[in-house]
Design an enzyme around this catalytic site. Structure first.
Site, PDB file in Angstrom:
ATOM      1  N   HIS A 119       0.830  -1.207   0.000  1.00  0.00           N
ATOM      2  CA  HIS A 119       0.000   0.000   0.000  1.00  0.00           C
ATOM      3  C   HIS A 119       0.862   1.254   0.000  1.00  0.00           C
ATOM      4  O   HIS A 119       1.801   1.355   0.775  1.00  0.00           O
ATOM      5  CB  HIS A 119      -0.932  -0.005   1.200  1.00  0.00           C
ATOM      6  CG  HIS A 119      -2.069  -0.937   1.011  1.00  0.00           C
ATOM      7  ND1 HIS A 119      -1.906  -2.158   0.416  1.00  0.00           N
ATOM      8  CD2 HIS A 119      -3.376  -0.828   1.307  1.00  0.00           C
ATOM      9  CE1 HIS A 119      -3.079  -2.751   0.366  1.00  0.00           C
ATOM     10  NE2 HIS A 119      -3.986  -1.981   0.898  1.00  0.00           N
ATOM     11  N   LYS A 177     -14.511   4.931   5.710  1.00  0.00           N
ATOM     12  CA  LYS A 177     -14.772   5.987   4.743  1.00  0.00           C
ATOM     13  C   LYS A 177     -16.261   5.991   4.369  1.00  0.00           C
ATOM     14  O   LYS A 177     -16.852   7.038   4.130  1.00  0.00           O
ATOM     15  CB  LYS A 177     -13.907   5.742   3.502  1.00  0.00           C
ATOM     16  CG  LYS A 177     -14.078   6.745   2.405  1.00  0.00           C
ATOM     17  CD  LYS A 177     -12.999   6.571   1.351  1.00  0.00           C
ATOM     18  CE  LYS A 177     -13.498   7.041   0.014  1.00  0.00           C
ATOM     19  NZ  LYS A 177     -14.056   5.974  -0.832  1.00  0.00           N
TER      20      LYS A 177
HETATM   21  P1  PGA Z   1      -7.278  -0.774  -0.215  1.00  0.00           P
HETATM   22  O1  PGA Z   1      -6.759  -0.495   1.255  1.00  0.00           O
HETATM   23  O2  PGA Z   1      -7.613   0.531  -0.832  1.00  0.00           O
HETATM   24  O3  PGA Z   1      -6.126  -1.461  -0.825  1.00  0.00           O
HETATM   25  O4  PGA Z   1      -8.455  -1.668  -0.038  1.00  0.00           O
HETATM   26  C1  PGA Z   1      -7.261   0.509   1.964  1.00  0.00           C
HETATM   27  C2  PGA Z   1      -6.394   0.727   3.182  1.00  0.00           C
HETATM   28  O5  PGA Z   1      -5.582  -0.110   3.508  1.00  0.00           O
HETATM   29  O6  PGA Z   1      -6.557   1.766   3.795  1.00  0.00           O
END
Ligand code: PGA
Length: 867
Positions: free
Chosen positions: A141, A533
């Protein structure tokens, strides 16, 4: 601040001052100092003084040419890197000091084992330990804002601090250390803080490998040994009772959801890189252990099995064997291990004659050698270094980490439609099919456990799970593959529907006889960030908890061993925060000895970048998992959840309403994009993946959770960490009940702690400057009013007179950092204001954009989290 840390920070600060003076003369240093003093004064207790200082700071920053702004921003950023290095080193120093005291051999895990043994008896402790499983899954990420070069330079500084601390270092060495320190800081200062280009997925794989090479490979067996020691007797002379309970997973090169650069070829190459690293490490380990096993036949005769192994080896590979045997006369155990080392090397070189077929083959040989040593009475040799090697093979196999694949449900739906329509297949659909074929290839080389999990993000019905199985049948012409399709639930509605969806999935698995009757296993993944979110942090936390409780019941009812995979980020708005506390706050019964979570971006290096810290992290998680799995703790959590069910529901409804009222306001997405550096955060080349999925049109839905949280952190609003909590608490209204809940209900305690931490990092004065860029006083007012309400209620419920009052060290650390972050924020606001007002072609536009990016990088270093 502890004295030793304060002294280190002072030394580093002075060295940086010297470097700045050498680079930019007194002028640059003076400017840095003036801004620093004003930022500190802006936190003065007397509000008039504070406001005046803030206004002056803003004017000062506005008076500088943009180049000077950039230099000052870089100076503060480097300062934060240095403070972070000092803090990390201080943590290590404290861990060492703790290790020197009377319980030196104990660890968090062994303390937990002892606690459980005292509570429930040795037998229960052993049986809990036997079922323990910890699966950290590394993900790429894009939240690591520091370049690799910067991370390396910071590490060097931390090492030098350690050297300064060594009482054996004398005068000339101390002078040399000081010189090296200045040299390293000068490098850090002169290194471009931003990557020039986005890394590709394979760069990300290679970066993560250093956490394995330098840390995990060595630390994991140490953790087992320390845990095992808690069960009494010395592991060195008896067989260990602790299983190899850590299993690594990785998404790096496997997660393609919204990342077009992760292709089937990349997935194959990612596995090749992983395997290369683990085979090198194992080869070296076999060598090292083998070289030390100089046990003469006369004192330690080989068992018949080992003799047979050696005879077979000699027959199969006379030359290789002769070479090794010549170096180890009368040392059969040594020969056996050195021969194993040669075979591991051959496996890496894909030499089918000499190489192993699988990690199990190597493991089998190691066990045979171990058995022979035991039979000869050499128990210390059997359960010493050789056991560590066995643990390494058990934990990492020949694949290092299970590579998990992830894709969005919508992509599968579209692929199936195309296939059913029978026309030509789009590139995306072909990729889906190619990916499944690569999974099959990886399995045939490394075994099914190297790549069998397939995660479906935004799973909304059992069909989304069935779709992947159908695609697999199509891709492989009905050839078999081990495939665990794992639903990822990440919106409020999907979490609510989780049990229903799993019922459908279970029916399907039963009709297609995909479930092993003796070992009925299922796994589900819970998405913390996207749910937060979607419905706001408070409701998401409650919904996740509720979903876990219902899933646990469902699993018990259906006799399923259910693993919950927690998709949590580093930042608080993404389910971050201390992992051990999070484990203890899980729904009762849901842990059951197993814990699987994502370790993302900057968290990878924060937790696994240093051996002492990594050991501590794994031990804390393992001990929390053990404790959370005891009936006593489960019952307590169960009772609390029942007692506070009504409170939870009031909180949930009110907090969600407040959150939705804000984010569903017409024009909110545009306003959000204006008042935060959203677009600029997205264009920072932090990771290989784009900031948007590009699947839907609505701008907020399509936006990934990371840039959402990241942008709010930069504006010092931190909204995803607390928004709606104030309204929720106010709706409950009864302080006594809330206080009782804080005492008795771990989930609520952790929710308050995390919100308190977010609030402490929030700065209203700075936040207001960002929000003003949006020209919408209604929205600004909503945010600031909820902030005031939340702070008031959190203080009220915790009984604190100021935020983090009961966490002295953390509270001081945050308070000391805040003014320095402010300095960067003033620079960022200046850049953002210019960009929001200006026409895009104005001269100097690029310089302003750079300033913005550099300040984003600096604020991330200062707050120590990004998205
Ligand atoms: P994702 O992860 O967008 O890869 O689902 C979101 C996050 O880890 O905040």
């Amino acid at each position: 601040m502890p004295d030793a840390l304060r002294a280190d920070v002072r030394v580093l600060g002075e060295a940086l001052g010297q470097v700045l003076r050498e680079y930019g003369g007194a002028g640059l240093l003076d400017d840095v100092e003036r801004l620093r003093e004003l930022a500190i004064a802006s936190h003065h207790e007397d509000l008039t003084v504070a406001d005046d200082a803030a206004a002056q700071a803003e004017r000062l920053v506005d008076s500088w040419p943009v180049e000077r702004c950039e230099e000052v921003a870089r100076a503060f950023t480097v300062y934060f890197h240095l403070v972070n290095a000092a803090e990390e080193y201080h943590r290590i120093r404290s861990l060492r000091a703790a290790d020197l005291d009377e319980h030196s051999a104990s660890s968090a895990t062994s303390a937990a084992v002892a606690e459980i043994a005292a509570l429930a008896g040795n037998e229960q402790a052993s049986s809990l330990l036997a079922g323990l499983e910890f699966r950290p899954v590394l993900t790429a990420h894009p939240t690591e804002a520091r370049r690799r070069a910067v991370v390396t330079a910071i590490r060097r500084v931390a090492d030098l601090l350690e050297r300064r601390d060594d009482p054996r270092v004398g005068g000339s060495e101390a002078a040399e250390t000081q010189r090296l320190l200045l040299e390293s800081i000068d490098v850090l200062w002169r290194t471009a803080p931003l990557r020039a280009e986005r890394p590709g997925p394979l760069d990300e794989v290679r970066t993560a490998m250093s956490a394995f090479d330098d840390v995990l490979f060595h630390v994991v067996p140490q953790v087992y040994r320390r845990a095992d020691a808690a069960l009494g007797d010395s592991t060195e002379v008896r067989a260990p009772r602790v299983p190899a309970f850590v299993r690594l997973g990785s998404w790096i090169g496997g997660d393609r959801d919204g990342n077009p650069f992760v292709t089937s070829t990349v997935t194959r190459q990612a596995m090749a890189i992983q395997s290369d690293h683990v085979l090198r490490a194992l080869e070296a380990a076999c060598h090292r252990v083998g070289r030390g096993l100089t046990l003469d036949t006369s004192m330690t005769p080989p068992s018949p099995e080992v003799s047979r192994m050696l005879a077979d080896a000699e027959a199969a590979q006379p030359e290789v064997y002769a070479d090794i045997a010549a170096r180890s006369p009368n040392e059969p155990h040594r020969i056996a291990l050195l021969y194993a080392a040669a075979r591991v090397g051959a496996t890496r070189g894909r030499d089918a004659d000499l190489g192993y077929q699988s990690a199990e083959d190597l493991l089998g040989e190691l066990r045979t050698i171990q058995g022979s040593l035991v039979a000869a009475g050499a128990r210390r040799q059997a359960y010493g270094e050789l056991q560590s090697l066995v643990w390494q093979v058990e934990s990492f196999g020949f694949h290092l980490a299970e590579l998990e694949v992830r894709q969005h449900s919508a992509v599968h739906r579209a692929a199936l439609e195309e296939i059913r329509a029978g026309g030509e297949l789009s590139e995306r659909t072909q990729e889906v099919l190619a990916t499944i074929r690569v999974m099959a290839q990886i399995q045939s080389r490394f075994g099914p456990d190297a790549c069998r999990r397939y995660i479906v993000s935004f799973t909304q019905s059992p069909d989304d799970i069935a779709a992947v199985h159908e695609l697999a049948r199509y891709a492989l012409d009905d050839r078999a593959i081990a495939l665990d399709v794992i639903p990822l639930f990440e919106t409020g509605a999907d979490l609510e529907a989780a049990v229903e969806i799993l019922n459908g999935a279970l029916d399907l698995a039963e009709t297609q006889s995909r479930l092993d009757e003796t070992d009925r296993r299922f796994e589900v993944m819970l998405g913390y960030s996207d749910s937060a979110k979607d419905v706001g942090p408070v409701s998401a936390t409650l919904k996740l908890y509720d979903a876990q409780a219902r899933l646990t019941e469902w699993a018990a009812h259906n006799k399923i061993t259910l693993t919950m995979f927690h998709g949590r980020g580093g930042a608080l708005g993404r389910g971050g925060g201390p992992a051990n506390r999070a484990v203890l706050a899980q729904a009762p019964g849901s842990v059951d000895g197993r814990f699987k979570l994502t370790e993302q971006g900057e968290v990878i290096f924060a937790r696994y970048g240093n051996p002492a810290i990594a050991r501590r992290h794994i031990e804390q998680v393992a001990s929390a998992v053990l404790l959370a799995s005891t009936p006593e703790v489960e019952q307590r959590a169960h009772a609390a959840a029942e007692t506070f069910a009504e409170l939870a529901s009031t909180l949930d409804v009110a907090a969600k309403e407040c959150y939705h009222d804000l984010v569903h306001t017409k024009g909110f997405p545009e306003w959000f994009a204006r008042v935060t550096p959203l677009e600029e955060v997205g264009s920072l080349p932090l990771g290989s993946r784009p900031a948007r999925r590009g699947l839907t049109v609505s701008s907020l839905d399509d936006l990934r959770a990371i840039p959402w949280v990241f942008s709010w952190a930069q504006t010092r609003v931190n909204l995803p960490g607390w928004f709606g909590l104030g309204s929720g608490l106010a709706a409950v209204g009864d302080v006594d009940v809330l206080r009782r809940a804080r005492e008795e209900w771990p989930l609520f305690t952790v929710m308050l702690e995390n919100a308190e931490m977010s609030l402490a990092k929030t700065d209203r004065r700075i936040a207001a400057r960002y929000l003003a860029l949006g020209d919408n006083s209604d929205l600004t007012e909503k945010i600031l009013a909820e902030h005031a309400l939340t702070t008031e209620w959190v203080l009220n419920v915790t009984g604190h007179s100021r935020l983090l009052e009961d966490r002295r060290v953390l509270g001081r650390a945050v308070a000391l950092r805040n003014p320095y972050v402010d300095a960067l924020s003033y620079l960022q606001v200046r850049a953002l204001r210019t960009l929001r007002q200006g026409d895009d072609d104005a001269p100097g536009e690029d310089a302003v954009r750079r300033l913005l990016q550099i300040s984003v990088n600096g604020v991330a270093a200062g707050l120590q989290n990004t998205g």
